[in-house]
Design a protein around this motif. Structure first.
Motif, PDB file in Angstrom:
ATOM      1  N   VAL A 130       2.171 -19.564  24.360  1.00 10.33           N
ATOM      2  CA  VAL A 130       2.195 -20.919  23.767  1.00 10.33           C
ATOM      3  C   VAL A 130       0.775 -21.357  23.406  1.00 10.33           C
ATOM      4  O   VAL A 130       0.578 -22.017  22.372  1.00 10.33           O
ATOM      5  CB  VAL A 130       2.883 -21.990  24.656  1.00 10.33           C
ATOM      6  CG1 VAL A 130       4.338 -21.698  24.875  1.00 10.33           C
ATOM      7  CG2 VAL A 130       2.165 -22.239  25.961  1.00 10.33           C
ATOM      8  N   ALA A 131      -0.195 -20.990  24.219  1.00  9.46           N
ATOM      9  CA  ALA A 131      -1.582 -21.343  23.889  1.00  9.46           C
ATOM     10  C   ALA A 131      -1.984 -20.660  22.581  1.00  9.46           C
ATOM     11  O   ALA A 131      -2.630 -21.265  21.716  1.00  9.46           O
ATOM     12  CB  ALA A 131      -2.514 -20.924  25.024  1.00  9.46           C
ATOM     13  N   ARG A 132      -1.569 -19.424  22.435  1.00  9.65           N
ATOM     14  CA  ARG A 132      -1.903 -18.664  21.218  1.00  9.65           C
ATOM     15  C   ARG A 132      -1.238 -19.302  19.999  1.00  9.65           C
ATOM     16  O   ARG A 132      -1.858 -19.498  18.953  1.00  9.65           O
ATOM     17  CB  ARG A 132      -1.435 -17.214  21.412  1.00  9.65           C
ATOM     18  CG  ARG A 132      -1.834 -16.253  20.334  1.00  9.65           C
ATOM     19  CD  ARG A 132      -1.360 -14.843  20.657  1.00  9.65           C
ATOM     20  NE  ARG A 132       0.078 -14.729  20.840  1.00  9.65           N
ATOM     21  CZ  ARG A 132       0.979 -14.723  19.850  1.00  9.65           C
ATOM     22  NH1 ARG A 132       0.572 -14.820  18.594  1.00  9.65           N
ATOM     23  NH2 ARG A 132       2.259 -14.618  20.108  1.00  9.65           N
ATOM     24  N   ALA A 230       4.804 -28.278  37.081  1.00  9.89           N
ATOM     25  CA  ALA A 230       4.747 -26.991  36.367  1.00  9.89           C
ATOM     26  C   ALA A 230       4.902 -27.232  34.859  1.00  9.89           C
ATOM     27  O   ALA A 230       4.198 -26.633  34.040  1.00  9.89           O
ATOM     28  CB  ALA A 230       5.831 -26.049  36.882  1.00  9.89           C
ATOM     29  N   LEU A 231       5.812 -28.129  34.502  1.00 10.11           N
ATOM     30  CA  LEU A 231       5.977 -28.428  33.079  1.00 10.11           C
ATOM     31  C   LEU A 231       4.787 -29.226  32.547  1.00 10.11           C
ATOM     32  O   LEU A 231       4.379 -29.060  31.393  1.00 10.11           O
ATOM     33  CB  LEU A 231       7.302 -29.160  32.839  1.00 10.11           C
ATOM     34  CG  LEU A 231       8.504 -28.202  32.808  1.00 10.11           C
ATOM     35  CD1 LEU A 231       9.819 -28.941  32.995  1.00 10.11           C
ATOM     36  CD2 LEU A 231       8.547 -27.392  31.505  1.00 10.11           C
ATOM     37  N   ARG A 236      -0.204 -29.416  29.291  1.00 15.97           N
ATOM     38  CA  ARG A 236      -1.665 -29.505  29.228  1.00 15.97           C
ATOM     39  C   ARG A 236      -2.290 -28.298  28.532  1.00 15.97           C
ATOM     40  O   ARG A 236      -3.298 -28.437  27.842  1.00 15.97           O
ATOM     41  CB  ARG A 236      -2.246 -29.557  30.641  1.00 15.97           C
ATOM     42  CG  ARG A 236      -2.384 -30.917  31.218  1.00 15.97           C
ATOM     43  CD  ARG A 236      -2.977 -30.775  32.631  1.00 15.97           C
ATOM     44  NE  ARG A 236      -2.796 -31.965  33.397  1.00 15.97           N
ATOM     45  CZ  ARG A 236      -3.583 -33.037  33.306  1.00 15.97           C
ATOM     46  NH1 ARG A 236      -4.589 -33.027  32.470  1.00 15.97           N
ATOM     47  NH2 ARG A 236      -3.355 -34.111  34.040  1.00 15.97           N
ATOM     48  N   ILE A 237      -1.686 -27.136  28.740  1.00 13.50           N
ATOM     49  CA  ILE A 237      -2.242 -25.927  28.120  1.00 13.50           C
ATOM     50  C   ILE A 237      -2.302 -26.107  26.608  1.00 13.50           C
ATOM     51  O   ILE A 237      -3.310 -25.842  25.961  1.00 13.50           O
ATOM     52  CB  ILE A 237      -1.393 -24.691  28.514  1.00 13.50           C
ATOM     53  CG1 ILE A 237      -1.663 -24.343  29.973  1.00 13.50           C
ATOM     54  CG2 ILE A 237      -1.665 -23.502  27.592  1.00 13.50           C
ATOM     55  CD1 ILE A 237      -0.739 -23.284  30.554  1.00 13.50           C
ATOM     56  N   GLU A 238      -1.215 -26.622  26.034  1.00 15.97           N
ATOM     57  CA  GLU A 238      -1.209 -26.826  24.585  1.00 15.97           C
ATOM     58  C   GLU A 238      -2.129 -27.982  24.186  1.00 15.97           C
ATOM     59  O   GLU A 238      -2.841 -27.912  23.189  1.00 15.97           O
ATOM     60  CB  GLU A 238       0.215 -27.090  24.096  1.00 15.97           C
ATOM     61  CG  GLU A 238       1.090 -25.859  24.176  1.00 15.97           C
ATOM     62  CD  GLU A 238       2.279 -25.944  23.228  1.00 15.97           C
ATOM     63  OE1 GLU A 238       2.097 -26.366  22.073  1.00 15.97           O
ATOM     64  OE2 GLU A 238       3.389 -25.582  23.664  1.00 15.97           O
ATOM     65  N   VAL A 239      -2.091 -29.065  24.968  1.00 13.97           N
ATOM     66  CA  VAL A 239      -2.914 -30.230  24.624  1.00 13.97           C
ATOM     67  C   VAL A 239      -4.390 -29.836  24.604  1.00 13.97           C
ATOM     68  O   VAL A 239      -5.134 -30.211  23.690  1.00 13.97           O
ATOM     69  CB  VAL A 239      -2.658 -31.393  25.608  1.00 13.97           C
ATOM     70  CG1 VAL A 239      -3.632 -32.541  25.356  1.00 13.97           C
ATOM     71  CG2 VAL A 239      -1.218 -31.889  25.487  1.00 13.97           C
TER      72      VAL A 239
END
Ligand code: GLA
Length: 689
Positions: A130-132, A230-231, A236-239
């Protein structure tokens, strides 16, 4: 770029539009879409929410061309974009390469690919991808002038809010280690000496799976907290990626109203704009009442900042057992209700009704009959009307009453079966308390149990089962400053590790309330205990308590039946100009109304009695204008008294209304008057059938 500037959408009007899924349609249709969007006043669409597999057709092989063209067609048509990161669902190739990323249910069954959201929130593979994908989307489209908002994932937790796979179990253990430090800390927190559950190594600890009997309640509560976290980590990873690549663009993820599984206070801290998906059931004539609570939550999550209704149905949905369409006018009033409560627009799922797939019977702005469909006629008419409401954009709802929403209390009181009663339900209580205040004419904000309370005269706490000293101190400070606080049954019972507070309930709230609870006394199914208040008897169908009032508390109402007859049911303790009430019972509707009338009076607030419960008045204010929405959700014509000389923004331009206004069934007026200290008082004159 500051946080404050990211809070505003680059739109010069209220947002209007919906989810757009052009990859389900031939390209020729896109041009027709934009023509009709313009006709309907659409200025914003959300896409491509579920299109990862169409964008990355095989690992590392992107096909951007179609989305490039869609974006250009929209931009040329003046339509702005709420751009999804497309991570709401993984491509099949990713799942098949990494089957370990699929979620498991509580019984250890792997949930298969074939629907959407087929991922475990803790999966490292999923997180990496998802980060990618978010980075790829941001780098390709983040500078495009049509893009005004990031739409991360979609409805986190909608289908998979909890996962019990081995990866989640490992993540849960790490989370517990972070919270409690070591196994001794965990054993202490979980009270493992009960039923012999002492852990001697971390790998003995599991998420609460189906067990031989009732599972440890603290383990259950911690799993709720962990799963929400966890969600949140996934979000946050995407933000973080989006903020790095496009620091100027606001970020949102769409919420699901008052949703048990995720602590939205914490999610809202991470995003710039709160957005919500709201699906009041057209089959329920009272659905607008809980909707008002949901919208109160949305505007409160970021301190009164405008939010955005990102999804609603133009007519029927396709996920209830029976999916009733919205009668003519219902979609309009539902949209205007959300705007009245602080939404800066009204969006839909979805723009064009699907011809195939799981949602082909879900209504859309453009129904199967295209521009001839009723939903298109109605959405186009609403789009034209919304332009007249542009002045309400960026204005704020003024509310003096707030209801405490606390996810720990919600989870703690509902996660375990080992309770005095399964019938005292957190959400049902919150809705009932809100409904009473709503019926008395108040638009109710929501607030954390730690405040801030300074905007309010009355704070109600339907339930705070899990409570700590900081919350108690904040509520006591509010009462000491002259506020009125009303606390509901079974509050202040346990601490954050689910241990009953020394001395029992209401634990840290004891000083504030001036009472002690000797024992909860739930009411068996079918029995109705009675409470007497000011000479009238009211039903208490679910819950009563043996209350011991201290010397400083006065008894406002007493039980009038059963084992507790004659004992205190509702108490009040004065704190200078402020007061703290305790309601040690779950009252039926009329009893709650009676208590809330008294509490409002104690707080110096009016009880705006309604002749017809279905007419709602909500005011949004700018620095100098009050915009009062008068919404008749009912089936009867209502005649209301309004300030003379008010201009109805939805009426004929220049026409002044008042002192009386006729509001037909499902009718709405938006009255502009000079800003007053108190929002205009709308009373009902009469109704005609
Ligand atoms: C949710 C989802 C949408 C759609 C609608 C249907 O809100 O976010 O993708 O499935 O439900 O009501």
């Amino acid at each position: 770029m500051t946080d404050a500037t990211r809070r505003h959408l680059r739109l010069d009007a209220l947002a209007y539009g919906g989810d757009y899924n052009p990859d389900q349609w031939p390209e020729a249709v896109w041009h027709d879409d934009v023509r009709l969007m313009r006709e309907a006043g659409v200025n914003l669409v959300s896409l491509p929410v579920f299109s990862w597999p169409q964008l990355e057709v095989s690992p590392g092989a992107y096909d951007w061309a179609w989305l490039d063209r869609v974006i250009e067609v929209l931009w040329a048509g003046g339509i702005r974009i709420d751009l999804a990161t497309a991570t709401a669902t993984p491509p099949a190739w990713l799942v098949r390469r990494h089957p370990e990323m699929l979620p498991w249910d509580a019984d250890g069954r792997r949930l298969e690919f074939g629907s959407r959201q087929a991922y475990c929130p803790s999966s490292p593979v999923w997180r990496e991808h998802v980060a990618r994908m978010a980075r790829a989307m941001a780098e390709r489209y983040g500078e495009h002038p049509a893009v005004v908002l990031w739409h991360v994932s979609n409805e986190y937790g909608d289908h998979v809010a909890r996962c019990w796979c081995p990866e989640s179990a490992a993540h849960f253990r790490r989370w517990l280690e972070g919270r409690y430090g070591d196994l001794d800390g965990l054993n202490e927190a979980w009270g493992v000496n009960v039923w012999g559950q002492r852990y001697t190594a971390w790998d003995e600890v599991e998420p609460p799976r189906r067990a031989t009997g009732p599972v440890n309640p603290t383990q259950l509560l911690d799993f709720e907290r962990f799963s929400s976290d966890a969600l949140l980590e996934l979000f946050r990873i995407e933000v973080d990626v989006l903020r790095e690549v496009t620091p100027d663009l606001p970020v949102t993820t769409n919420f699901m109203s008052l949703f048990r599984e995720l602590d939205y206070w914490r999610f809202a801290e991470v995003e710039d704009l709160v957005t919500d998906d709201a699906y009041p059931d057209p089959a329920d004539p009272r659905a607008h009442v809980p909707a008002a609570l949901n919208y109160g939550l949305m505007r409160s999550l970021k301190g009164g900042q405008p939010w955005l209704l990102l999804e609603q149905a133009a007519s029927a949905v396709s996920w209830r057992d029976v999916n009733v369409p919205k009668a003519p006018g219902r979609m309009r009033i539902d949209s205007l209700q959300a705007i009245a409560h602080g939404s800066d627009g009204a969006m839909f799922f979805q723009w064009r009704q699907a011809r195939y797939g799981q949602e082909k019977f879900h209504s859309a702005m453009l129904g199967h009959r295209g521009e001839h469909s009723r939903t298109f006629r109605e959405t186009a008419a609403l789009g034209r009307e919304l332009r007249r409401l542009a002045p309400v954009k960026d204005t704020r709802v003024r509310s003096r009453v707030a209801l405490v929403v606390d996810w720990d209390a919600w989870w703690g009181s509902t996660a375990t079966e080992s309770m005095p009663s399964q019938c005292l339900d957190w959400l049902a209580q919150a809705r009932a308390w809100h409904a009473a205040l709503h019926a008395l004419g108040h638009a109710v904000d929501t607030v954390r149990a730690t405040g801030p309370f300074d905007a309010y005269d009355l704070v109600v706490v339907p339930n705070l089962y899990v409570a700590d000293a900081a919350q108690a101190a904040a509520l006591a400070g509010f009462a000491a400053d002259g506020g009125t606080v009303v606390v509901g049954p079974f509050s202040g019972v346990v601490d954050a590790t689910e241990k009953v507070h020394p001395g029992g309930a209401p634990g840290p709230l004891r000083h504030l309330l001036g009472i002690e609870v000797d024992e909860p006394w739930p009411v068996p199914d079918g029995a109705h205990e009675r409470v007497e208040l000011d000479g009238r008897a009211y039903d208490a169908p679910v819950w009563t308590e043996w209350i011991e009032p201290g010397a400083e508390a006065s008894v406002v109402a007493r039980f009038a039946s059963g084992a507790l007859a004659g004992r205190a049911a509702v108490t009040r303790r004065g704190h200078g100009d402020g007061s703290a009430w305790y309601v040690g019972t779950a009252l039926a509707e009329d009893g709650l109304l009676a208590v809330m009338r008294l509490a409002l009076a104690d707080a110096g607030l009016p009880a705006r009695e309604r002749i017809v419960p279905d007419v709602e008045a909500v005011t949004r204010s700018s620095a100098d204008v009050d915009y009062t929405f008068v919404l008749n959700h009912g089936a009867a014509v209502a005649v209301v008294d309004v300030p003379a000389g008010a201009e109805d923004l939805l009426g004929d331009p220049g026409t002044r209304t008042g002192p009386r206004l006729v509001v037909p069934a499902l009718g709405v007026a938006v009255l502009a008057t000079p800003r007053a200290d108190e929002p205009p008082f709308i009373t009902l004159s009469e109704t005609t059938e």
